[in-house]
Design a protein around this motif. Structure first.
Motif, PDB file in Angstrom:
ATOM      1  N   GLY A  84     138.661  10.898  44.792  1.00 53.72           N
ATOM      2  CA  GLY A  84     139.319  11.925  45.578  1.00 53.72           C
ATOM      3  C   GLY A  84     140.325  11.404  46.573  1.00 53.72           C
ATOM      4  N   GLN A  85     140.392  10.095  46.793  1.00 52.03           N
ATOM      5  CA  GLN A  85     141.351   9.544  47.738  1.00 52.03           C
ATOM      6  C   GLN A  85     142.716   9.407  47.090  1.00 52.03           C
ATOM      7  OE1 GLN A  85     139.771   5.851  49.149  1.00 52.03           O
ATOM      8  NE2 GLN A  85     138.434   6.816  50.653  1.00 52.03           N
ATOM      9  N   GLU A  86     143.753   9.672  47.879  1.00 52.79           N
ATOM     10  CA  GLU A  86     145.116   9.483  47.403  1.00 52.79           C
ATOM     11  C   GLU A  86     145.514   8.017  47.492  1.00 52.79           C
ATOM     12  OE1 GLU A  86     147.301  11.729  46.119  1.00 52.79           O
ATOM     13  OE2 GLU A  86     145.630  13.134  46.067  1.00 52.79           O
ATOM     14  N   LYS A  87     145.058   7.337  48.536  1.00 60.76           N
ATOM     15  CA  LYS A  87     145.434   5.954  48.762  1.00 60.76           C
ATOM     16  C   LYS A  87     144.308   5.016  48.353  1.00 60.76           C
ATOM     17  CE  LYS A  87     149.490   6.701  50.655  1.00 60.76           C
ATOM     18  NZ  LYS A  87     150.740   6.214  50.050  1.00 60.76           N
ATOM     19  N   ARG A  88     144.685   3.925  47.714  1.00 60.18           N
ATOM     20  CA  ARG A  88     143.748   2.855  47.401  1.00 60.18           C
ATOM     21  C   ARG A  88     144.259   1.569  48.030  1.00 60.18           C
ATOM     22  NH1 ARG A  88     140.703   4.462  42.804  1.00 60.18           N
ATOM     23  NH2 ARG A  88     140.369   6.687  43.131  1.00 60.18           N
ATOM     24  N   SER A  89     143.388   0.581  48.113  1.00 52.56           N
ATOM     25  CA  SER A  89     143.750  -0.670  48.761  1.00 52.56           C
ATOM     26  C   SER A  89     143.292  -1.854  47.921  1.00 52.56           C
ATOM     27  CB  SER A  89     143.119  -0.747  50.157  1.00 52.56           C
ATOM     28  OG  SER A  89     143.404  -1.988  50.765  1.00 52.56           O
ATOM     29  N   ILE A  90     144.159  -2.859  47.817  1.00 53.51           N
ATOM     30  CA  ILE A  90     143.824  -4.130  47.181  1.00 53.51           C
ATOM     31  C   ILE A  90     144.142  -5.247  48.167  1.00 53.51           C
ATOM     32  CG2 ILE A  90     144.413  -5.760  45.341  1.00 53.51           C
ATOM     33  CD1 ILE A  90     144.980  -3.434  43.513  1.00 53.51           C
ATOM     34  N   LYS A  91     143.182  -6.119  48.400  1.00 52.97           N
ATOM     35  CA  LYS A  91     143.425  -7.277  49.264  1.00 52.97           C
ATOM     36  C   LYS A  91     143.909  -8.433  48.405  1.00 52.97           C
ATOM     37  CE  LYS A  91     141.186  -8.262  52.949  1.00 52.97           C
ATOM     38  NZ  LYS A  91     140.185  -8.611  53.987  1.00 52.97           N
ATOM     39  N   TYR A 129     154.777  -1.820  46.395  1.00 50.85           N
ATOM     40  CA  TYR A 129     154.042  -1.680  47.645  1.00 50.85           C
ATOM     41  C   TYR A 129     153.797  -3.072  48.233  1.00 50.85           C
ATOM     42  CZ  TYR A 129     153.126   2.940  45.669  1.00 50.85           C
ATOM     43  OH  TYR A 129     153.269   4.186  45.115  1.00 50.85           O
ATOM     44  N   PRO A 130     154.129  -3.293  49.513  1.00 53.17           N
ATOM     45  CA  PRO A 130     153.934  -4.608  50.139  1.00 53.17           C
ATOM     46  C   PRO A 130     152.560  -4.723  50.789  1.00 53.17           C
ATOM     47  CG  PRO A 130     155.144  -3.193  51.619  1.00 53.17           C
ATOM     48  CD  PRO A 130     154.868  -2.364  50.384  1.00 53.17           C
ATOM     49  N   SER A 131     152.129  -5.956  51.001  1.00 56.82           N
ATOM     50  CA  SER A 131     150.885  -6.179  51.743  1.00 56.82           C
ATOM     51  C   SER A 131     151.166  -6.130  53.241  1.00 56.82           C
ATOM     52  CB  SER A 131     150.262  -7.527  51.366  1.00 56.82           C
ATOM     53  OG  SER A 131     151.131  -8.595  51.680  1.00 56.82           O
ATOM     54  N   ASP A 132     150.145  -5.757  54.015  1.00 54.47           N
ATOM     55  CA  ASP A 132     150.304  -5.682  55.462  1.00 54.47           C
ATOM     56  C   ASP A 132     149.869  -6.992  56.111  1.00 54.47           C
ATOM     57  OD1 ASP A 132     147.514  -5.670  55.478  1.00 54.47           O
ATOM     58  OD2 ASP A 132     147.372  -3.504  55.772  1.00 54.47           O
ATOM     59  N   GLU A 133     149.739  -6.985  57.443  1.00 58.15           N
ATOM     60  CA  GLU A 133     149.405  -8.214  58.167  1.00 58.15           C
ATOM     61  C   GLU A 133     147.992  -8.706  57.870  1.00 58.15           C
ATOM     62  OE1 GLU A 133     148.514  -4.662  60.805  1.00 58.15           O
ATOM     63  OE2 GLU A 133     150.132  -5.336  59.479  1.00 58.15           O
ATOM     64  N   ASN A 134     147.178  -7.879  57.231  1.00 57.59           N
ATOM     65  CA  ASN A 134     145.824  -8.278  56.852  1.00 57.59           C
ATOM     66  C   ASN A 134     145.700  -8.602  55.367  1.00 57.59           C
ATOM     67  OD1 ASN A 134     144.685  -7.859  59.505  1.00 57.59           O
ATOM     68  ND2 ASN A 134     144.825  -5.655  59.110  1.00 57.59           N
ATOM     69  N   GLY A 135     146.840  -8.645  54.677  1.00 60.34           N
ATOM     70  CA  GLY A 135     146.832  -8.953  53.253  1.00 60.34           C
ATOM     71  C   GLY A 135     146.438  -7.791  52.369  1.00 60.34           C
ATOM     72  N   ASP A 142     149.588   4.466  46.224  1.00 56.49           N
ATOM     73  CA  ASP A 142     149.287   5.841  45.836  1.00 56.49           C
ATOM     74  C   ASP A 142     148.637   5.841  44.459  1.00 56.49           C
ATOM     75  OD1 ASP A 142     149.195   8.517  45.300  1.00 56.49           O
ATOM     76  OD2 ASP A 142     151.323   8.898  45.650  1.00 56.49           O
ATOM     77  N   ILE A 143     147.348   6.148  44.400  1.00 56.07           N
ATOM     78  CA  ILE A 143     146.611   6.102  43.141  1.00 56.07           C
ATOM     79  C   ILE A 143     147.075   7.180  42.168  1.00 56.07           C
ATOM     80  CG2 ILE A 143     144.760   7.624  43.930  1.00 56.07           C
ATOM     81  CD1 ILE A 143     144.485   4.525  41.609  1.00 56.07           C
ATOM     82  N   LEU A 169     138.308   1.804  38.070  1.00 54.16           N
ATOM     83  CA  LEU A 169     137.799   0.442  37.952  1.00 54.16           C
ATOM     84  C   LEU A 169     138.853  -0.592  38.319  1.00 54.16           C
ATOM     85  CD1 LEU A 169     135.853   0.817  34.579  1.00 54.16           C
ATOM     86  CD2 LEU A 169     134.979   1.039  36.905  1.00 54.16           C
ATOM     87  N   LEU A 170     139.674  -0.279  39.307  1.00 57.37           N
ATOM     88  CA  LEU A 170     140.672  -1.235  39.770  1.00 57.37           C
ATOM     89  C   LEU A 170     140.028  -2.243  40.724  1.00 57.37           C
ATOM     90  CD1 LEU A 170     143.718   1.124  40.433  1.00 57.37           C
ATOM     91  CD2 LEU A 170     143.328  -0.360  38.473  1.00 57.37           C
ATOM     92  N   PRO A 171     140.554  -3.467  40.782  1.00 62.68           N
ATOM     93  CA  PRO A 171     139.944  -4.483  41.647  1.00 62.68           C
ATOM     94  C   PRO A 171     140.187  -4.196  43.121  1.00 62.68           C
ATOM     95  CG  PRO A 171     141.976  -5.309  40.717  1.00 62.68           C
ATOM     96  CD  PRO A 171     141.718  -3.994  40.044  1.00 62.68           C
ATOM     97  N   GLN A 172     139.245  -4.588  43.945  1.00 66.45           N
ATOM     98  CA  GLN A 172     139.414  -4.481  45.387  1.00 66.45           C
ATOM     99  C   GLN A 172     140.121  -5.701  45.958  1.00 66.45           C
ATOM    100  OE1 GLN A 172     135.268  -3.784  46.503  1.00 66.45           O
ATOM    101  NE2 GLN A 172     135.807  -1.705  47.108  1.00 66.45           N
ATOM    102  N   GLU A 173     140.101  -6.796  45.207  1.00 67.56           N
ATOM    103  CA  GLU A 173     140.746  -8.027  45.666  1.00 67.56           C
ATOM    104  C   GLU A 173     141.356  -8.757  44.481  1.00 67.56           C
ATOM    105  OE1 GLU A 173     139.390 -12.282  47.647  1.00 67.56           O
ATOM    106  OE2 GLU A 173     138.524 -10.420  48.448  1.00 67.56           O
ATOM    107  N   VAL A 174     142.543  -9.316  44.705  1.00 70.66           N
ATOM    108  CA  VAL A 174     143.219 -10.133  43.693  1.00 70.66           C
ATOM    109  C   VAL A 174     143.572 -11.468  44.335  1.00 70.66           C
ATOM    110  CG1 VAL A 174     145.299 -10.397  42.288  1.00 70.66           C
ATOM    111  CG2 VAL A 174     144.148  -8.184  42.389  1.00 70.66           C
ATOM    112  N   SER A 175     143.229 -12.556  43.668  1.00 72.65           N
ATOM    113  CA  SER A 175     143.542 -13.894  44.169  1.00 72.65           C
ATOM    114  C   SER A 175     144.700 -14.478  43.366  1.00 72.65           C
ATOM    115  CB  SER A 175     142.319 -14.810  44.054  1.00 72.65           C
ATOM    116  OG  SER A 175     141.284 -14.369  44.914  1.00 72.65           O
ATOM    117  N   LEU A 176     145.689 -15.013  44.076  1.00 72.41           N
ATOM    118  CA  LEU A 176     146.851 -15.620  43.439  1.00 72.41           C
ATOM    119  C   LEU A 176     146.748 -17.138  43.518  1.00 72.41           C
ATOM    120  CD1 LEU A 176     149.787 -13.394  44.782  1.00 72.41           C
ATOM    121  CD2 LEU A 176     148.364 -13.054  42.756  1.00 72.41           C
ATOM    122  N   ASN A 177     147.111 -17.790  42.428  1.00 75.43           N
ATOM    123  CA  ASN A 177     147.106 -19.248  42.376  1.00 75.43           C
ATOM    124  C   ASN A 177     148.462 -19.795  42.792  1.00 75.43           C
ATOM    125  OD1 ASN A 177     144.434 -20.117  41.159  1.00 75.43           O
ATOM    126  ND2 ASN A 177     145.097 -18.591  39.658  1.00 75.43           N
TER     127      ASN A 177
END
Length: 290
Positions: A17-24, A47-53, A58-59, A87-95
């Motif tokens: 039901g949320q319009e916005k989702r977040s990925i760290k 969409y850019p990351s903020d100061e907290n990554g 918009d889902i 089933l989208l990830p909450q966190e993505v790690s970049l190498n």
């Protein structure tokens, strides 16, 4: 800088039901958050990351089968196909990209390498007030049939809209056969920001080992979609404009670079020539010199 394709089959659920989702977005090596990362949806919405990554997006713009990518300068891009929006990830790690020295053939002592600067040779203070979602390119000829790699790209930016630190893309194209417009891409697009506010922005791409095309190539400066920039317009030179990063150009440059020319593009494959001006862009190339 090629990314790699992942398909996420299982990840933690988000609240429905949320319009916005977040990925760290984090660094895979240090686990630290990455501040200048970007999420793109089908290479159309960014969409850019903020100061907290964290990247807020918009889902409602995401559906099954869409291609999502998370990128940042200096890191390998992560791409994945959406199987289920729940089933989208909450966190993505970049190498981090590992920069390796180019292999040098020392058996032929007659071959030496030298650096050359191609592109703009005449300079002015003229400014192109750019628009969102638009491509600005300079064709750089290779009439001398130089053999080597493209080491660095340099773009002369302007700050008339107080926007020199706003994000943009850098792209590199070969010339389309039997055409004067861009054809195949020579590298993955790079999302960048001139955070130091220097008039000349440069980026080293030597690690990509991009061969200098025989028929020349295009450097393309592409602005982001309008939502990427400030919603509050700024006044510059007497009128109101959005905070889209500006680009310097030289008027009537043909006496200096008669075989280079500028193009502008809206959409993916719609290009047109820009007469009597040359966008101020340069490429440093490392070429063989026998």
């Amino acid at each position: 800088m090629k990314g790699f394709l992942l398909v996420f089959l299982y990840c933690p659920l988000f609240i429905f039901g949320q319009e916005k989702r977040s990925i760290k977005v984090t660094d895979a090596s240090t686990k630290a958050v990455i501040l200048n990362a970007n999420l793109s949806i089908n290479k159309a919405d960014y969409y850019p990351s903020d100061e907290n990554g964290n990247i807020q997006f918009d889902i409602t713009k995401v559906k099954k089968g869409d291609s999502l990518s998370v990128s940042c300068m200096g890191y390998l891009t992560v791409k994945f196909v959406v199987e289920n929006t729940s089933l989208l990830p909450q966190e993505v790690s970049l190498n981090p990209i590992v920069y390796e020295l180019n292999e040098v053939n020392v058996t032929n002592k007659n071959v030496k390498q030298k650096e050359l600067t191609l592109g703009t040779k005449a300079f002015s203070i003229s400014q192109e007030f750019t628009h969102a979602s638009t491509k600005y390119g300079l064709y750089i000829n290779n009439n001398e049939k130089l053999i080597g790699i493209i080491k660095e790209i340099r773009i002369h930016m302007r700050n008339g809209a107080k926007s020199i630190d706003m994000p943009f893309k850098i792209r590199l194209f070969a010339r389309k056969p039997n055409s004067k417009y861009p054809g195949d891409e020579l590298m993955d697009e790079i999302i960048a920001a001139n955070l130091k506010g220097k008039s000349w922005f440069s980026i080293d791409i030597s690690h990509l080992n991009i061969r200098l095309p025989e028929d020349g190539f295009f450097i393309v400066f592409q602005t982001m979609p309008s939502e990427y920039y400030s919603k509050v317009p700024k006044k510059a030179h007497g009128w109101t404009i959005a905070r889209v990063p500006g680009l310097a150009f030289t008027s009537f440059p043909k006496s200096v670079n008669k075989d280079n020319y500028s193009v502008i593009g809206i959409g993916e494959n719609n290009w047109m020539s820009k007469k009597n001006l040359e966008y101020q862009m340069q490429a440093t190339v490392l070429v063989n010199n026998k």
